[in-house]
Design an enzyme around this catalytic site. Sequence first.
Site, PDB file in Angstrom:
ATOM      1  N   GLU A  33      50.619  31.231  73.905  1.00 43.25           N
ATOM      2  CA  GLU A  33      49.234  30.843  73.610  1.00 43.25           C
ATOM      3  C   GLU A  33      48.793  31.356  72.225  1.00 43.25           C
ATOM      4  O   GLU A  33      47.982  30.705  71.554  1.00 43.25           O
ATOM      5  CB  GLU A  33      48.335  31.387  74.724  1.00 43.25           C
ATOM      6  N   GLY A  34      49.352  32.489  71.790  1.00 40.90           N
ATOM      7  CA  GLY A  34      49.012  33.007  70.449  1.00 40.90           C
ATOM      8  C   GLY A  34      49.432  32.022  69.364  1.00 40.90           C
ATOM      9  O   GLY A  34      48.658  31.729  68.437  1.00 40.90           O
ATOM     10  N   HIS A  35      50.648  31.478  69.472  1.00 43.01           N
ATOM     11  CA  HIS A  35      51.096  30.475  68.496  1.00 43.01           C
ATOM     12  C   HIS A  35      50.214  29.228  68.575  1.00 43.01           C
ATOM     13  O   HIS A  35      49.860  28.638  67.556  1.00 43.01           O
ATOM     14  CB  HIS A  35      52.533  30.044  68.785  1.00 43.01           C
ATOM     15  N   GLY A 145      49.132  35.527  62.843  1.00 39.08           N
ATOM     16  CA  GLY A 145      48.327  36.241  63.825  1.00 39.08           C
ATOM     17  C   GLY A 145      48.082  37.689  63.408  1.00 39.08           C
ATOM     18  O   GLY A 145      48.969  38.351  62.846  1.00 39.08           O
ATOM     19  N   GLN A 151      52.468  42.703  58.750  1.00 43.13           N
ATOM     20  CA  GLN A 151      53.066  41.471  58.212  1.00 43.13           C
ATOM     21  C   GLN A 151      52.022  40.690  57.413  1.00 43.13           C
ATOM     22  O   GLN A 151      52.298  40.189  56.327  1.00 43.13           O
ATOM     23  CB  GLN A 151      53.617  40.619  59.361  1.00 43.13           C
ATOM     24  N   SER A 183      53.118  38.113  73.145  1.00 38.70           N
ATOM     25  CA  SER A 183      54.283  38.276  72.282  1.00 38.70           C
ATOM     26  C   SER A 183      55.465  37.615  72.972  1.00 38.70           C
ATOM     27  O   SER A 183      55.581  37.672  74.206  1.00 38.70           O
ATOM     28  CB  SER A 183      54.569  39.776  72.091  1.00 38.70           C
ATOM     29  N   ARG A 185      58.289  38.734  72.991  1.00 35.93           N
ATOM     30  CA  ARG A 185      59.091  39.831  73.562  1.00 35.93           C
ATOM     31  C   ARG A 185      58.544  40.307  74.911  1.00 35.93           C
ATOM     32  O   ARG A 185      59.233  41.064  75.604  1.00 35.93           O
ATOM     33  CB  ARG A 185      59.189  40.997  72.583  1.00 35.93           C
TER      34      ARG A 185
HETATM   35  O1  PAF Z   1      55.836  36.472  62.827  1.00 35.70           O
HETATM   36  C1  PAF Z   1      56.898  35.861  62.974  1.00 35.70           C
HETATM   37  O2  PAF Z   1      57.138  35.192  63.970  1.00 35.70           O
HETATM   38  C2  PAF Z   1      57.953  35.932  61.868  1.00 35.70           C
HETATM   39  O3  PAF Z   1      57.975  37.188  61.278  1.00 35.70           O
HETATM   40  C3  PAF Z   1      57.800  34.835  60.807  1.00 35.70           C
HETATM   41  C4  PAF Z   1      56.489  34.983  60.061  1.00 35.70           C
HETATM   42  C5  PAF Z   1      57.853  33.463  61.472  1.00 35.70           C
HETATM   43  C6  PAF Z   1      58.933  34.918  59.795  1.00 35.70           C
HETATM   44  O4  PAF Z   1      60.174  34.754  60.391  1.00 35.70           O
END
Ligand code: PAF
Length: 279
Positions: A33-35, A145, A151, A183, A185
């Site tokens: 859902e985050g994506h 996100g 990042q 996540s 993971r």
């Molecule tokens: O956040 C992520 O899923 C990854 O670090 C990304 C930005 C797609 C780069 O591989």
Amino acid sequence: MLVTDNISHLRTARWADPRATWGLVPTMGFLHEGHLALVRAAKTANDYVAVSIYVNPTQFAPTEDLSTYPRDLERDLALLRAAGVDLVFTPSNEMMYPAGFQTRVEVTEITRYLEGVSRPTHFAGVTLVVAKLFNIIQPTRAYFGQKDAQQVAVLRRMVQDLNFNLELVVCPIVREPDGLAMSSRNKYLAGAERQAALVLRRALDAAEAAVASGQTDAEAIRAEMRGLIAAEPLAKLDYVSIADAQTLVEVEEIAGERLVSLAVFIGRTRLIDNVIIHR
Ligand code: PAF
């Protein structure tokens, strides 16, 4: 929806209408859902939306979970089709890093802290692959996100330093109903570990409550957070940080904008989470 691993096919679609705006959501797949929240944000602000799905080997250390990282391309494509995505880029390792590849893209300062201590080669891999994706797709806007707070800070720096002609858009953390940050993971969390993982959110809640009640001593808050993690038998602390939200340098006092973040192993799964506090 065009699904392609071919850069020239992608560019033909991308530039079919040179005036159109494109939003890019870079992902490593196994979408949640985050994506999809990033996709929705991209759809509202752009004419077209592209998503990349690529488990980038250069951002994993040899000891990390590259080979077991969860993958399910068919499910991902179904979700993206339903979300109205226009283009999905699914490159291979051979295309991204062909024989003879020898270029680096590195942000050198803010990559040293937080995640950079435990994962010293991680961000060089992230900046390399994201720079490549930006050059290949040339989006108008790119969506990330807030869960990966460092990042975002590193990529902001890269975009500014290398004059990428795009807007970086940061979307809020999406959480499960019980507060666990979404996540890919989380799939690794088995049985009691799923419940134990809530300790990250509890520690961040405690930090927010301490600040709300007037605590300004950052070390006192870090100590309280460490205590909560230590009390959870399945959790092993990697780090707790209260840093300046721009420089990511640890602070002594809660004043201005602070990034409260932590990384915790739940069993063998390493989870991260964060909150920004203002005072
Ligand atoms: O956040 C992520 O899923 C990854 O670090 C990304 C930005 C797609 C780069 O591989």
